[in-house]
Design a protein around this motif. Structure first.
Motif, short mmCIF file in Angstrom:
data_model
loop_
_atom_site.label_atom_id
_atom_site.label_comp_id
_atom_site.label_asym_id
_atom_site.label_seq_id
_atom_site.Cartn_x
_atom_site.Cartn_y
_atom_site.Cartn_z
N ILE A 255 -2.83 12.28 28.05
CA ILE A 255 -3.08 11.92 29.45
C ILE A 255 -3.22 10.40 29.56
N GLY A 256 -4.00 9.81 28.67
CA GLY A 256 -4.20 8.36 28.69
C GLY A 256 -2.92 7.59 28.49
N CYS A 257 -2.09 8.04 27.57
CA CYS A 257 -0.83 7.34 27.31
C CYS A 257 0.14 7.46 28.49
N GLU A 258 0.12 8.61 29.15
CA GLU A 258 0.94 8.75 30.36
C GLU A 258 0.45 7.78 31.44
N GLN A 259 -0.87 7.59 31.52
CA GLN A 259 -1.42 6.65 32.50
C GLN A 259 -1.02 5.21 32.17
N ILE A 260 -0.99 4.87 30.88
CA ILE A 260 -0.53 3.54 30.48
C ILE A 260 0.90 3.31 30.97
N LYS A 261 1.76 4.29 30.74
CA LYS A 261 3.15 4.17 31.17
C LYS A 261 3.26 3.95 32.68
N LYS A 262 2.44 4.69 33.41
CA LYS A 262 2.45 4.58 34.87
C LYS A 262 1.89 3.23 35.32
N ASP A 263 0.72 2.86 34.78
CA ASP A 263 0.06 1.61 35.20
C ASP A 263 0.88 0.37 34.86
N LEU A 264 1.51 0.38 33.70
CA LEU A 264 2.22 -0.82 33.22
C LEU A 264 3.73 -0.76 33.45
N SER A 265 4.20 0.32 34.06
CA SER A 265 5.64 0.49 34.32
C SER A 265 6.44 0.22 33.05
N CYS A 266 6.17 0.99 32.03
CA CYS A 266 6.78 0.75 30.73
C CYS A 266 7.04 2.05 30.00
N GLU A 267 7.67 1.93 28.87
CA GLU A 267 7.76 3.01 27.89
C GLU A 267 6.81 2.62 26.76
N ILE A 268 6.45 3.59 25.94
CA ILE A 268 5.52 3.30 24.85
C ILE A 268 6.02 3.86 23.53
N ARG A 269 5.53 3.26 22.46
CA ARG A 269 5.75 3.78 21.12
C ARG A 269 4.66 4.83 20.87
N PRO A 270 4.87 5.74 19.93
CA PRO A 270 3.81 6.70 19.59
C PRO A 270 2.55 5.97 19.11
N ARG A 271 1.42 6.62 19.31
CA ARG A 271 0.14 6.03 18.88
C ARG A 271 0.11 5.84 17.37
N TYR A 272 -0.57 4.79 16.95
CA TYR A 272 -0.72 4.47 15.52
C TYR A 272 -2.18 4.09 15.31
N SER A 273 -2.89 4.90 14.54
CA SER A 273 -4.34 4.75 14.43
C SER A 273 -4.79 4.08 13.14
N PRO A 274 -5.92 3.35 13.21
CA PRO A 274 -6.53 2.83 11.98
C PRO A 274 -6.78 3.98 10.99
N GLY A 275 -6.48 3.71 9.72
CA GLY A 275 -6.62 4.74 8.69
C GLY A 275 -5.32 5.46 8.40
N TYR A 276 -4.30 5.24 9.25
CA TYR A 276 -3.00 5.90 9.04
C TYR A 276 -2.14 5.03 8.13
N ALA A 277 -1.46 5.70 7.21
CA ALA A 277 -0.53 5.04 6.27
C ALA A 277 -1.22 3.86 5.58
N ASP A 278 -0.64 2.66 5.71
CA ASP A 278 -1.20 1.50 5.00
C ASP A 278 -2.15 0.66 5.84
N LEU A 279 -2.55 1.16 7.00
CA LEU A 279 -3.51 0.44 7.84
C LEU A 279 -4.91 0.94 7.49
N ASP A 280 -5.65 0.10 6.79
CA ASP A 280 -6.96 0.49 6.27
C ASP A 280 -7.91 0.91 7.39
N LEU A 281 -8.71 1.93 7.12
CA LEU A 281 -9.68 2.42 8.09
C LEU A 281 -10.68 1.33 8.48
N SER A 282 -10.93 0.40 7.59
CA SER A 282 -11.87 -0.69 7.91
C SER A 282 -11.38 -1.55 9.07
N SER A 283 -10.11 -1.45 9.43
CA SER A 283 -9.61 -2.21 10.58
C SER A 283 -10.24 -1.72 11.89
#
Length: 192
Positions: free
Chosen positions: A123-151
């Motif tokens: 829901i939030g990502c759809e709102q971002i697209k609407k508010d900013l009139s844009c397309e978005i990349r999929p979410r990428y969270s701290p702790g995923y792959a090589d992005l350390d959770l400490s970030s």
């Protein structure tokens, strides 16, 4: 805000890959969903930033996030949103209650809560697209792959998660409430 139940996600989180839960489990899922919905305080926030990147680092507002994969993930992005979503402390209270008394209900509550926060993120990502009139990349969270959770520490500071959402971060970078998501969202505008 009404968060509809994504039954398919609940089933996956419970381990029902390619199968459907039996009638008794479906009834428990419905009961627990209604209970969580009654105590949930769903909220999301985001903030757009300009960013720069190298092959193995993304820099936002003077803060460097070391991650080759995040840098690659943001290809074709004009800007970036830091995004946070939470179901609030009430959901944690229900999950904790069941974890002390009924492991089946606890597992279902964990899965329903996870599905609910996923839906909230959508829901939030759809709102971002609407508010900013844009397309978005999929979410990428701290702790995923090589992005350390400490970030999470720097992420929390940039987005003011505690002040704006009431979410805290412990020394191990675990969030409270637990049904909370943070993510980088690449913003793509055609007028790049």
């Amino acid at each position: 805000m009404l968060i509809e139940l994504d039954r398919k996600n609940v089933a996956v989180f419970l381990g029902y890959r390619g199968m459907k839960p039996d009638e008794k489990t479906e009834k428990l899922i419905d009961e627990i969903y209604e209970e969580l919905l009654s105590v949930a305080d769903p909220k999301y926030i985001y903030k757009e930033y300009d960013f720069s990147k190298t092959e193995d680092e993304v820099c936002i507002n003077g803060v460097a996030f070391k991650s080759r994969k995040l840098s690659y993930h943001l290809k074709n992005s004009n800007s970036i949103c830091l995004f946070g979503a939470t179901l609030g402390h009430g959901v944690d209270t229900v999950i904790r209650k069941y974890s002390l008394s009924d492991t089946v209900r606890a597992a279902i509550a964990q899965s329903v809560g996870a599905a609910m926060v996923e839906t909230l993120c959508n829901i939030g990502c759809e709102q971002i697209k609407k508010d900013l009139s844009c397309e978005i990349r999929p979410r990428y969270s701290p702790g995923y792959a090589d992005l350390d959770l400490s970030s999470q520490k720097e992420f929390f500071s940039l987005l003011e998660m505690t002040k704006r959402l009431g979410v805290s971060l412990n020394e191990s970078c675990v969030m409270s409430p637990t049904k909370t998501v943070t993510a980088f969202v690449g913003i793509i505008r055609e007028d790049k």
